[in-house]
Design a protein around this motif. Structure first.
Motif, mmCIF file in Angstrom:
data_model
loop_
_atom_site.group_PDB
_atom_site.id
_atom_site.type_symbol
_atom_site.label_atom_id
_atom_site.label_comp_id
_atom_site.label_asym_id
_atom_site.label_seq_id
_atom_site.Cartn_x
_atom_site.Cartn_y
_atom_site.Cartn_z
ATOM 1 N N ASP A 4 18.815 3.925 -44.914
ATOM 2 C CA ASP A 4 18.106 4.977 -45.638
ATOM 3 C C ASP A 4 16.868 5.437 -44.890
ATOM 4 O OD1 ASP A 4 19.940 4.832 -47.722
ATOM 5 O OD2 ASP A 4 18.796 3.265 -48.760
ATOM 6 N N VAL A 5 16.254 4.559 -44.117
ATOM 7 C CA VAL A 5 15.024 4.886 -43.397
ATOM 8 C C VAL A 5 15.287 5.058 -41.905
ATOM 9 C CG1 VAL A 5 12.702 4.069 -42.812
ATOM 10 C CG2 VAL A 5 13.614 3.701 -45.118
ATOM 11 N N TYR A 6 16.141 4.194 -41.338
ATOM 12 C CA TYR A 6 16.399 4.182 -39.900
ATOM 13 C C TYR A 6 17.890 4.049 -39.675
ATOM 14 C CZ TYR A 6 16.529 2.375 -35.105
ATOM 15 O OH TYR A 6 16.817 2.178 -33.781
ATOM 16 N N GLU A 23 17.226 6.426 -34.908
ATOM 17 C CA GLU A 23 15.913 6.999 -35.168
ATOM 18 C C GLU A 23 15.532 6.855 -36.631
ATOM 19 O OE1 GLU A 23 12.894 7.629 -34.642
ATOM 20 O OE2 GLU A 23 13.553 8.533 -32.765
ATOM 21 N N LEU A 24 14.262 7.098 -36.936
ATOM 22 C CA LEU A 24 13.851 7.276 -38.316
ATOM 23 C C LEU A 24 14.567 8.495 -38.869
ATOM 24 C CD1 LEU A 24 10.012 6.665 -37.890
ATOM 25 C CD2 LEU A 24 11.710 5.061 -38.791
ATOM 26 N N VAL A 50 21.346 8.907 -35.874
ATOM 27 C CA VAL A 50 21.130 10.270 -36.354
ATOM 28 C C VAL A 50 21.912 11.313 -35.560
ATOM 29 C CG1 VAL A 50 18.862 9.722 -37.294
ATOM 30 C CG2 VAL A 50 19.038 10.545 -34.943
ATOM 31 N N SER A 51 22.397 10.965 -34.357
ATOM 32 C CA SER A 51 23.178 11.911 -33.569
ATOM 33 C C SER A 51 23.851 11.157 -32.436
ATOM 34 C CB SER A 51 22.301 13.043 -33.014
ATOM 35 O OG SER A 51 21.355 12.543 -32.087
ATOM 36 N N ARG A 97 12.689 11.800 -39.161
ATOM 37 C CA ARG A 97 12.031 12.349 -37.966
ATOM 38 C C ARG A 97 12.715 13.645 -37.548
ATOM 39 N NH1 ARG A 97 7.588 10.340 -34.595
ATOM 40 N NH2 ARG A 97 7.780 11.399 -32.587
ATOM 41 N N PRO A 98 12.005 14.759 -37.498
ATOM 42 C CA PRO A 98 12.662 16.029 -37.160
ATOM 43 C C PRO A 98 12.922 16.155 -35.664
ATOM 44 C CG PRO A 98 10.316 16.382 -37.537
ATOM 45 C CD PRO A 98 10.600 14.937 -37.874
ATOM 46 N N SER A 99 14.050 16.742 -35.343
ATOM 47 C CA SER A 99 14.401 16.983 -33.942
ATOM 48 C C SER A 99 15.265 18.225 -33.859
ATOM 49 C CB SER A 99 15.139 15.784 -33.346
ATOM 50 O OG SER A 99 16.363 15.574 -34.021
ATOM 51 N N ALA A 100 15.337 18.787 -32.659
ATOM 52 C CA ALA A 100 16.182 19.946 -32.393
ATOM 53 C C ALA A 100 17.395 19.499 -31.589
ATOM 54 C CB ALA A 100 15.409 21.010 -31.626
#
Length: 256
Positions: free
Chosen positions: A218-220, A33-34, A223-224, A37-40
């Motif tokens: 750094d950008v993409y 992901e970016l 992320v999990s 980009r916020p996520s829960a």
């Protein structure tokens, strides 16, 4: 309509279906992901139907959803076989709505619901739906009708290409890795450990960093990550809220 469509990605899904002893489903997935980009992290998406998954805090959808009875649905972006990815059309429906919609459908209707993900309604997307009895992948793009593939028992890899497309170097690398993991032991714990090691691997199958399972950028990037063991009366859903090479997996509480 009109919501942001630049994400909703699980870009590497590893599925050992009916391979591990006493665990019909062993799934491991990285979300790429970016970075900003916020996520829960995974939580209850629909309490009344006992569905849990992560939530994108911009578009509101999910990339991976799990029901308390052990069914799983996940989406990845879909890229053309040749050339760069096409920019998403912001007028189309959010792909992040698909997992919950399919997990709330009658299971007898899932294949038909997948075929109804008509080109033009969604930006190109791959959809995985699996329970202990059936595993399906839908390829949705603007090249023609939706293609629904029924998976046979065995190891499977889904990225932004066709499922198990060994012509793609990244898919071929990951399939080879899955065969090694399954040859080393068929217990669920051993398979999960092996698949997590694959998710954390920085080896690139090509010239680009995105041809690795664990992508640093750094950008993409990655992320999990998540792993799910389901079927035969068990359900273990664990999530790493960061890159799996450095982030421990923790149990996700399922509603009851």
């Amino acid at each position: 309509m009109g919501r942001p469509h630049t994400i909703q990605r699980v870009c590497t899904i590893l599925l050992a279906w009916r391979c591990a002893s006493a665990a019909p489903i062993v799934l491991a997935a990285n979300r790429d992901e970016l970075i900003a980009r916020p996520s829960a992290p995974p939580g209850v998406l629909i309490a009344s139907l006992l569905i849990v998954g992560g939530r994108d805090l911009v578009a509101g959808g999910t990339w991976l959803a799990v029901s308390a009875d052990g069914a799983i649905c996940a989406v990845t972006n879909r890229h053309p076989a040749e050339g760069p990815p096409v920019a998403p059309d912001p007028t189309r429906r959010s792909r992040g709505d698909i997992p919950v919609a399919l997990l709330t459908a009658d299971r007898a209707d899932v294949a038909a619901r997948l075929r109804d993900l008509s080109p033009g309604r969604y930006n190109p997307v791959n959809v995985l739906w699996v329970d202990e009895d059936r595993a399906l992948v839908a390829h949705v793009d603007d090249s023609g009708p939706v293609r629904v593939v029924e998976l046979a028992p065995g190891p499977h890899v889904l990225t932004t290409r066709d499922v198990d497309d060994a012509k793609n170097p990244k898919v071929a690398m990951l399939l080879s890795g899955m065969h090694r993991v399954l040859a080393a032991g068929d217990g669920a714990d051993a398979v999960v450990a092996g698949l997590r090691a694959m998710l954390a691997d920085h080896t690139s199958a090509g010239d680009s960093p995105v041809d690795a399972a664990c992508i640093h950028g750094d950008v993409y990037g990655t992320v999990s990550a998540s792993t799910v063991v389901a079927g035969s009366g068990q359900l273990v859903y664990e999530h790493a809220p960061g890159r799996p090479c450095v982030t421990p997996f923790v149990a996700v509480t399922m509603p009851s």
